[in-house]
Write an enzyme that holds these catalytic residues in place. Structure first.
Site, PDB file in Angstrom:
ATOM      1  N   GLU A 122       0.821  -1.631   0.064  1.00  0.00           N
ATOM      2  CA  GLU A 122      -0.215   0.278  -0.247  1.00  0.00           C
ATOM      3  C   GLU A 122       1.200   1.555  -0.342  1.00  0.00           C
ATOM      4  OE1 GLU A 122      -3.152  -0.740  -0.803  1.00  0.00           O
ATOM      5  OE2 GLU A 122      -2.756  -2.520  -0.653  1.00  0.00           O
ATOM      6  N   HIS A 156       2.072   2.188  -3.439  1.00  0.00           N
ATOM      7  CA  HIS A 156       0.831   2.589  -4.286  1.00  0.00           C
ATOM      8  C   HIS A 156       1.047   3.993  -4.688  1.00  0.00           C
ATOM      9  CE1 HIS A 156      -0.928  -0.435  -5.984  1.00  0.00           C
ATOM     10  NE2 HIS A 156      -1.875  -1.160  -4.869  1.00  0.00           N
TER      11      HIS A 156
END
Length: 727
Positions: A208, A211
């Site tokens: 994450e 990202h």
């Protein structure tokens, strides 16, 4: 009496403070479910059109694969999330991003991606660290794992993170019921959802964070169809959008190769209707159990960020071997692919058990095994081998005998990996479970790297035989591949003892275990290790009747040595390199070759422990304002150091103020309103919420009033006042 110019600057500064405070305190909202569903439908329609053209050719590649019923389900973010809530399984989109994607469909500009490009996806400002905070919903244990994941990115790239930093554009980790993140910087406070339990795994958190730094899913690259096939027959039509790539005009691959071992890659069974049939098939069949790992970022994941943010632009190019490149945190050494080490990636990475090393392959069959084979290897074992054939030769390898590792769909805890490509950055073929691999591996060039990991479990491991199509090199020859810098002729002196019968006894030297981030959360001082020269160390390579010994001198941190008893397996000491020394043709090799540089990447994540702060109090009092999102509540804590933050404010009462209200004066606070909302927020119905700075109309007006010198003078002052809570 103050001049009009003075009053103007006071008002502007006050407005700017409000803008900074509230744009950082309220998380950027996600696109509405309605708009997100519209984008997904556009992607589904395109996937259906594309699938009509290719399905007849690709469906057969799934006929021979069925999930082992004894295989454990590999845990990742897709196992936690409700796919209806996200784009591509775990990606958040802002309303602006949704609009740009829709416009791309309308204009017919459909390309593909790896790293996000402007204007849809923005990079972070690297002139300072990226600020981040935690919401109250993140427990202490999860915060430690978040710090560990951040340290992985920080140790291998030039990016830095600062807890509680002053930047308006910042990250906030919160529990949103799933694992998700925006891609790149979206402006203001952007959330990364880390649900506990479920997402509180270092590998998932690093995914994450990847990202947020700007990386998309690996399987959505433009060269997707040259590496994987998608089994649309086993995916619900409403989920087809998760396997489609999004525009190249939105992203940049930097000519990096496709990496099946990326932490950003989907696993083989994501969104499967039939859980025993894969949705993704690697076209290199031996890579099937490699995809989907969530142990941490791969070498190419780090390299993508380093290239995107220009991390090595200030460093001179080094003659790195085996596809290494100049380390972003130490310009005097190379960042090396997995399994390699040394200043120029000229050495094998040290193992932490009775295994590993550099071995020459000949026409005669030799063997390597996991430690203690066929008994169980120790938990957390790390082994690394380089098997080198003569310069024009190839290495051949096959597994035989008992084979036993922890069994999961994706092999990322306990496995053996074969790196047979000429590009050593690429993750190799990984095998786990108890089914003996039947493949014969052939190296693309004259080297093969074997990696074995035994994290969290123990088992019999593996036994493998290897050989070359060419015999032992006769005199001066080196298996080193060509480098980016011309190297002079290399020579080596080898002692050839008289033929004798080999005793099956091998002496090993314990190598330094791989450093991990989990014990270095807040290390600020460089770590140094006393060094002892190991003079004339030797390694013995067994054959049927002849022993040959190569002598070398290697500097390594002081560690005890030990001897093993009889063994049937040929191996080499993990601390010995059979390659010729480069000391005469390159600058002196780092005395800590084989471990991380002693000058460690500066760790600037602020620690509550350093400040000696106690627990936060409860949020105190009523909200200081009744509407507009202008008010705040306060909480406090005691700290040993004055420089540490002792007070924290959070906004409250986000209902829009009545129409016609242009400012609020209450509780010793003054706030200017814009359409019933405090400056820095925008009105959506009867609520006030965050808006990206670049799109804020009031910000543009304020900015136009400031000349360049005003901005320079006010910028630092305003930031400092913000941190003191002066607004």
């Amino acid at each position: 009496m103050p001049s009009p110019s003075y009053n103007r600057h006071i008002i502007i500064a006050s407005c700017f403070c409000c803008l900074l405070i509230f744009s950082s305190a309220a998380r950027v909202p996600k696109a509405s479910k309605k708009h997100l569903a519209r984008v997904k439908q556009l992607l589904n329609d395109e996937a259906e059109r594309h699938n009509t053209l290719i399905q007849s050719d690709s469906v057969t590649v799934f006929d021979d694969i069925q999930r082992n019923p004894n295989t454990g389900v590999h845990h990742d973010e897709l196992a936690v999330n409700n796919a209806d809530e996200y784009f591509q399984g775990d990606v958040d989109l802002s309303e602006q991003q949704v609009k740009i994607i829709e416009d791309q469909f309308t204009q017919g500009k459909r390309e593909k991606r790896k790293i996000g490009r402007n204007p849809l996806y923005k990079k972070w400002d690297t002139r300072g660290p990226i600020s981040f905070d935690y919401a109250e919903s993140i427990p202490f244990q999860t915060r430690q794992k978040i710090r560990s994941a951040m340290l992985l990115w920080q140790q291998h790239t030039c990016l830095r993170f600062e807890e509680g930093g002053p930047n308006v554009d910042r990250l906030e980790f919160f529990d949103g019921g799933g694992c998700s993140s925006f891609v790149g910087r979206v402006g203001g406070t952007q959330g990364i959802s880390i649900s506990t339990p479920g997402c509180d795994v270092v590998g998932i958190i690093s995914h994450e964070i990847g990202h947020a730094l700007g990386i998309f899913h690996e399987q959505a690259r433009p060269d997707q169809e040259r590496h994987i096939a998608i089994n649309y027959n086993n995916i619900p039509l409403s989920r087809w959008n998760n396997f489609q790539a999004v525009g190249e005009n939105h992203a940049e691959t930097y000519n990096l190769p496709y990496d099946t071992g990326s932490v950003m890659h989907y696993g083989p069974y994501g969104f499967a209707s039939d859980p025993y049939t894969p949705t993704i098939r690697t076209l290199e069949r031996v890579q099937q159990s490699t995809i989907g790992q969530r142990a941490g970022p791969s070498f190419l994941d780090y390299q993508a960020i380093n290239m995107a943010y220009g991390c090595t632009e200030s460093c001179a190019d080094l003659p790195c071997l085996r596809n290494g490149y100049t380390h972003p945190n130490n310009c005097s050494m190379c960042a090396c692919p997995e399994g390699l080490s040394g200043r120029y990636c000229e050495q094998v990475y040290p193992s932490n058990a009775q295994c590993g090393g550099v071995i020459f392959a000949t026409k005669e069959v030799k063997y390597i095994t996991s430690p203690n084979y066929p008994d169980k290897f120790p938990i957390d074992t790390e082994c690394n081998w380089i098997i080198a054939a003569p310069i024009e030769g190839r290495v051949f390898m096959e597994f035989e005998g008992d084979f036993d590792f922890l069994c999961e769909d994706t092999c990322d805890k306990a496995y053996v990996e074969v790196k047979y490509h000429s590009d050593k950055r690429l993750t190799g073929a990984r095998y786990c479970c108890s089914l003996l691999p039947k493949n014969r591996f052939i190296s693309f060039k004259n080297e093969m790297i074997i990696i074995m990991r035994g994290y969290r479990s123990s088992g019999a491991g593996f036994k493998a035989k290897f050989w070359s199509n060419l015999g032992e090199p006769e005199g001066v020859s080196t298996p080193l591949p060509p480098t980016t810098a011309p190297l002079p002729e290399i020579s080596e002196t080898t002692q050839k003892p008289e033929p004798t019968t080999v005793q099956s006894t091998t002496t090993y030297t314990t190598a330094i275990p791989r450093r991990t981030a989990k014990k270095q959360f807040f290390t600020r001082k460089p770590i140094t290790i006393p060094l002892t020269p190991l003079t004339s160390s030797s390694t013995t390579t067994e054959s049927t009747t002849v022993s040959s010994t190569t002598q070398s001198t290697t500097w390594l941190p002081t560690e005890p040595s030990f001897a093993t008893g009889e063994t049937e397996i040929t191996t080499a000491s993990p601390t010995i390199t059979l390659f010729p020394s480069l000391s005469t043709i390159l600058p002196p090799i780092n005395s800590l070759a084989g471990v991380l540089p002693s000058t460690q990447a500066p760790d600037i994540i602020n620690s509550v422990l350093e400040c000696g702060c106690g627990a936060w109090s409860e949020w105190q009092g009523e909200c200081s304002q009744q509407c507009g999102g202008c008010g705040h509540r306060l909480r406090k804590r005691e700290c040993k150091k004055e420089a540490c933050r002792k007070e924290e404010k959070r906004p409250c009462n986000f209902s829009a103020c009545p129409d016609g209200t242009n400012f609020l004066i209450n509780n010793a606070e003054f706030h200017i309103l814009w359409r019933g909302c405090c400056v820095g927020l925008f009105r959506s119905g009867d609520q006030c919420s965050a808006l990206e700075t670049e799109s804020n109309p009031f910000f543009k007006i304020i900015n136009s009033l400031l000349n360049i010198q005003d901005a320079k003078n006010n910028d630092t002052l305003i930031a400092k006042r913000m941190m003191r809570g002066e607004h």
